[in-house]
Scaffold this active site. Sequence first.
Site, PDB file in Angstrom:
ATOM      1  N   HIS A   1       0.995  -1.273  -0.101  1.00 40.14           N
ATOM      2  CA  HIS A   1      -0.180  -0.086   0.137  1.00 40.14           C
ATOM      3  C   HIS A   1       0.802   1.182  -0.013  1.00 40.14           C
ATOM      4  CE1 HIS A   1      -3.739   2.347   0.023  1.00 40.14           C
ATOM      5  NE2 HIS A   1      -4.187   1.225   0.502  1.00 40.14           N
TER       6      HIS A   1
ATOM      7  N   ASP B   1     -10.805  -8.362 -16.766  1.00 39.54           N
ATOM      8  CA  ASP B   1     -11.016  -9.450 -17.993  1.00 39.54           C
ATOM      9  C   ASP B   1      -9.636  -9.543 -18.563  1.00 39.54           C
ATOM     10  OD1 ASP B   1     -11.728 -11.002 -19.850  1.00 39.54           O
ATOM     11  OD2 ASP B   1     -13.291  -9.663 -20.840  1.00 39.54           O
TER      12      ASP B   1
END
Length: 429
Positions: free
Chosen positions: A152, A375
Amino acid sequence: MTSCTMVKAVVSTPPHPLAGEMVPPTLFDRATFDLLVPLVFVYPAPTPSNEALKVGLSRAMAAYPHLAGRLAVDKRGRRCIHVNNMGALVIEDAMAVDLDSVVLVDAGVVADLGALYPILLTPEETTGAAVLQIQLTRYRCGGLVIGFAFHHKIMDGTALDGFLATWAMAVRQGRDFTAPSPFLDRGILTAVNPTTPVFDHGSIEFKGPTDAPARTCNRKTIKLSFTSEFMAELKARVGAPCTTFQCMLAHMWKKTTQDRGVKPDEFTQVRVAVNCRGRATPPVPSDLFGNMVLWAFPKLQARDVLSSSYGSVVCAIRDAVQGVDGDYIRSFLDFGAMADAEGQELTATAPATGTMCCPNLEVDSWLRFGYHKVDFGGGPPSPFLFPDIPAEGIMVLWPSLLDKGGVDVMIALAEEHVAPFQQICYLLL
C-alpha cells in the site's frame, strides 16, 4: 509450488526516466497502511496461459516502474522506493482438483484462502522484498485463481485500478498492446510556499508516541450481497438525493453499532477514505500513480446513529467528506513540510494488522473501480474477494457483478459479533 520467478518490466530504449532512482515517499505514502494488501480473482475456464499473464505483466509494469522496484532505506534512514526493476514475484502452482471444489465463502464467512496468495510479510520484512507479488493457481478443470498482493505504500486504490486495467489489456491485446502514460511525478504532492497548518494533522493522520496501544481481537471477514431492490428501498428511506456509498455506509454504521452493543452515550466514528486527486487546488491528474487519499471522520453518539433517520446519518457522512477540500489538503501538505523541517518522525494512525476499531469503523469505497470486472480475455472474475481484511471494523464496498445496482460488502468483525450481525444486516428498520 511449481515455480517461483521474478518478472521484470520490459526495458525501453532509452531507459525510463525513473530507472535507478530512489523515489522518496510522499506525505500521503507515509500516512497510509504499511502492509501488503491481498486480492483474489477467481476465473473459470477458459483462461489465458501463465506465460501470457507474465508477458502482459512485464509490458504493463513498463508504464508503472515503481511496481518492479523495492522498498529501500535512503541516506536519511527513511524508506523510499528504489526503481531498480528487480521485478514482481510470480508464484505458479497447480492443484489436482476442480475449481468448483474450492470453498471460498462458507455461510457468508470468507474461508481461509491464504494458500491462494503469497505469504503476507510484516512491515519489517517488506524492505528489499517485491512490492508486487502474484500467485497463479491452476485447477484440473482449467480454472485459475490469481492471488494478487501489492504494497500500500506504493499505490492506493485509484492507482491500483489503473494498473489492473492496464495488465488485463496487455494480456488481451498481446503484441498490439500500447502502454499508457500514467502521471508519475510525485513531486507535485509537496507544499508550495508552506505556511502554518490549519488542522491538527499530528493527531488526525499521524499520532504521537504516547497514544494508547490498540486493542486486538480474533476477527472473521464476511461477505454481504445487497440486491438492487434492497438498494432502491434504502435510498427511498433516505428521503433525499444521495449516493449509493452514502446510504450503504449509513446502513452499515447503524447495523454494526447495534450489533456491537455500543453504549448509547458513547461516540462512534467512521474513517472514510477520500480520493484527493480531484479535490486538491489545483486538481491533480486523475491518473496520478501513488497514494493520494485522506480521511473524513463523521462522528455521532451511538444513540443518534441508531435513532436518527437514514437521511440524518447520510447528512453527517456527506458533511464530513465535504470537509476534505483544497484547504484541508493544503494544510496537510503544510504540516508535512513543517514536520520535515523540524525532523519529526511521523507514525500513521492507520490501524495495524490484527487491531480492533470498535466502536469505530473504516470504509473504503471501490464502487467506482473495476476490480470486480478485470478481464484477461475469458471474462470477469467469479468471484472477486478481499480475503484478509487487516483489522476489525474495516469494510469495503464494490458493485455487484451479478445484479446491476446491487452492492457487495466485505467487513471484518470480531468473531462473537459475526452471527448476530448476519441476522440483522439485511433488515431495514
